[in-house]
Design a protein around this motif. Structure first.
Motif, PDB file in Angstrom:
ATOM      1  N   ALA A  80      17.196   3.695   7.535  1.00  0.00           N
ATOM      2  CA  ALA A  80      17.806   3.839   6.211  1.00  0.00           C
ATOM      3  C   ALA A  80      16.775   4.407   5.248  1.00  0.00           C
ATOM      4  N   PRO A  81      17.214   5.156   4.235  1.00  0.00           N
ATOM      5  CA  PRO A  81      16.284   5.628   3.202  1.00  0.00           C
ATOM      6  C   PRO A  81      15.705   4.441   2.451  1.00  0.00           C
ATOM      7  N   PRO A  82      14.492   4.569   1.930  1.00  0.00           N
ATOM      8  CA  PRO A  82      13.915   3.475   1.143  1.00  0.00           C
ATOM      9  C   PRO A  82      14.697   3.254  -0.144  1.00  0.00           C
ATOM     10  N   PRO A  83      14.584   2.091  -0.759  1.00  0.00           N
ATOM     11  CA  PRO A  83      15.287   1.837  -2.027  1.00  0.00           C
ATOM     12  C   PRO A  83      14.967   2.926  -3.049  1.00  0.00           C
ATOM     13  N   PRO A  84      15.981   3.533  -3.669  1.00  0.00           N
ATOM     14  CA  PRO A  84      15.756   4.690  -4.549  1.00  0.00           C
ATOM     15  C   PRO A  84      14.883   4.391  -5.752  1.00  0.00           C
ATOM     16  N   GLU A  85      14.844   3.134  -6.206  1.00  0.00           N
ATOM     17  CA  GLU A  85      14.043   2.805  -7.385  1.00  0.00           C
ATOM     18  C   GLU A  85      12.539   2.933  -7.141  1.00  0.00           C
ATOM     19  N   VAL A  91      14.068  10.164   3.117  1.00  0.00           N
ATOM     20  CA  VAL A  91      13.834  10.252   4.554  1.00  0.00           C
ATOM     21  C   VAL A  91      14.030   8.866   5.163  1.00  0.00           C
ATOM     22  N   PRO A  92      14.922   8.727   6.138  1.00  0.00           N
ATOM     23  CA  PRO A  92      15.191   7.399   6.707  1.00  0.00           C
ATOM     24  C   PRO A  92      13.951   6.800   7.382  1.00  0.00           C
ATOM     25  N   SER A 135      22.272  -4.381   1.157  1.00  0.00           N
ATOM     26  CA  SER A 135      21.026  -3.650   0.928  1.00  0.00           C
ATOM     27  C   SER A 135      21.162  -2.635  -0.197  1.00  0.00           C
ATOM     28  N   GLU A 136      22.383  -2.136  -0.413  1.00  0.00           N
ATOM     29  CA  GLU A 136      22.602  -1.128  -1.450  1.00  0.00           C
ATOM     30  C   GLU A 136      23.116  -1.737  -2.753  1.00  0.00           C
ATOM     31  N   ASP A 137      23.976  -2.755  -2.658  1.00  0.00           N
ATOM     32  CA  ASP A 137      24.702  -3.227  -3.838  1.00  0.00           C
ATOM     33  C   ASP A 137      24.084  -4.439  -4.527  1.00  0.00           C
ATOM     34  N   PRO A 148      -4.256  -1.208   5.252  1.00  0.00           N
ATOM     35  CA  PRO A 148      -5.666  -0.797   5.245  1.00  0.00           C
ATOM     36  C   PRO A 148      -5.903   0.628   5.714  1.00  0.00           C
ATOM     37  N   ASP A 149      -5.034   1.158   6.606  1.00  0.00           N
ATOM     38  CA  ASP A 149      -5.211   2.527   7.094  1.00  0.00           C
ATOM     39  C   ASP A 149      -4.525   3.557   6.202  1.00  0.00           C
ATOM     40  N   GLY A 150      -3.966   3.119   5.068  1.00  0.00           N
ATOM     41  CA  GLY A 150      -3.341   4.046   4.129  1.00  0.00           C
ATOM     42  C   GLY A 150      -1.848   4.207   4.302  1.00  0.00           C
ATOM     43  N   ARG A 151      -1.310   3.762   5.420  1.00  0.00           N
ATOM     44  CA  ARG A 151       0.142   3.863   5.603  1.00  0.00           C
ATOM     45  C   ARG A 151       0.865   2.914   4.651  1.00  0.00           C
ATOM     46  N   LYS A 152       2.138   3.215   4.400  1.00  0.00           N
ATOM     47  CA  LYS A 152       2.942   2.431   3.472  1.00  0.00           C
ATOM     48  C   LYS A 152       4.096   1.760   4.209  1.00  0.00           C
ATOM     49  N   MET A 153       4.479   0.591   3.750  1.00  0.00           N
ATOM     50  CA  MET A 153       5.722  -0.041   4.171  1.00  0.00           C
ATOM     51  C   MET A 153       6.330  -0.751   2.974  1.00  0.00           C
ATOM     52  N   ILE A 154       7.583  -1.140   3.105  1.00  0.00           N
ATOM     53  CA  ILE A 154       8.329  -1.754   1.993  1.00  0.00           C
ATOM     54  C   ILE A 154       8.932  -3.073   2.459  1.00  0.00           C
ATOM     55  N   VAL A 155       8.851  -4.057   1.608  1.00  0.00           N
ATOM     56  CA  VAL A 155       9.557  -5.317   1.828  1.00  0.00           C
ATOM     57  C   VAL A 155      10.509  -5.503   0.643  1.00  0.00           C
ATOM     58  N   THR A 156      11.785  -5.695   0.933  1.00  0.00           N
ATOM     59  CA  THR A 156      12.786  -5.843  -0.126  1.00  0.00           C
ATOM     60  C   THR A 156      13.448  -7.203  -0.036  1.00  0.00           C
TER      61      THR A 156
END
Length: 221
Positions: A80-85, A91-92, A135-137, A148-156
């Motif tokens: 799924a695409p990341p949260p638009p905010e 990009v999923p 997840s959307e509404d 630490p390696d510069g990569r990103k992730m999201i927790v919602t």
């Protein structure tokens, strides 16, 4: 040595104190009205304490893995695409969702060691958190984490049908360890984990997860 007390009685998160006090205070007049109602109030007070329990957790030594941020059941593994905010494009990403019932621990823990780069809150509806459209509404709060390696992730954190308040304990720029507490959602909810490209799930839908202890994915594929 593990005692019966330490097995049954768990520490309560401070967020729950006033709710337990409210339930306990409401039970007293119920006893005056009708004793069975009072005992129902006592039961609800015990349940409220149980809801806000905050047991210690110990992440296993599994380098390169993302651990669940929530107790509950793995309800979805999809893209799924990341949260638009968060303004990260559309990009999923691999997404693993964990649904928390009102009987699960609701203290959320860091899935990885990371720096909180951004926190974005969005008000919304309160449909059942077990539904895909939650997840959307629904009301949600998203944390953009830099590994630490510069990569990103999201927790919602996503509010559910009963939940009406998402609590986030951390702030932008904070550096947190894997398994450290970062938030709480009141009374039934869901947490979505959006993972970096190349991550591989190591859980299945329907599997139970324990916050800070259950590996969800291998970051190395």
């Amino acid at each position: 040595m593990v005692s019966l007390k330490s097995t049954v009685i768990k520490p309560m998160h401070p967020e729950g104190r006033r709710f337990v006090a409210i339930f306990a205070a409401a039970s007293l007049p119920l006893f005056l009205l009708w004793q069975p109602l009072g005992w129902i109030g006592v039961g609800l007070t015990v349940w409220c304490y149980y809801f806000f329990r905050d047991p210690e957790r110990f992440p296993p030594d599994l380098p390169g893995h993302v651990f669940s941020a929530a107790d509950g059941v793995v309800s979805a593994i999809d893209t799924a695409p990341p949260p638009p905010e968060l303004d990260l494009g559309d990009v999923p990403l691999l997404r693993i969702s964990v649904f928390m019932s009102v009987f699960d621990v609701h203290v959320n823990r860091m899935p990885v060691a990371a720096v909180v780069r951004r926190i974005a809150y969005r008000p919304g509806a309160f449909v059942s958190a077990s539904l895909d459209k939650a997840s959307e509404d629904n009301e949600r709060s998203s944390l953009l984490l830099e590994l630490p390696d510069g990569r990103k992730m999201i927790v919602t954190q996503i509010a559910g049908l009963v939940a009406r308040r998402i609590v986030t304990f951390v702030g932008e720029g904070m550096s947190l360890e894997q398994g450290e507490r970062f938030g709480l959602i009141r009374f039934g909810s869901r947490v979505d984990h959006y993972l970096p490209e190349g991550s591989r799930p190591v859980v299945r839908v329907g599997q139970r997860a324990v916050a800070g202890e259950t590996p969800l994915a291998n970051l190395e594929g």
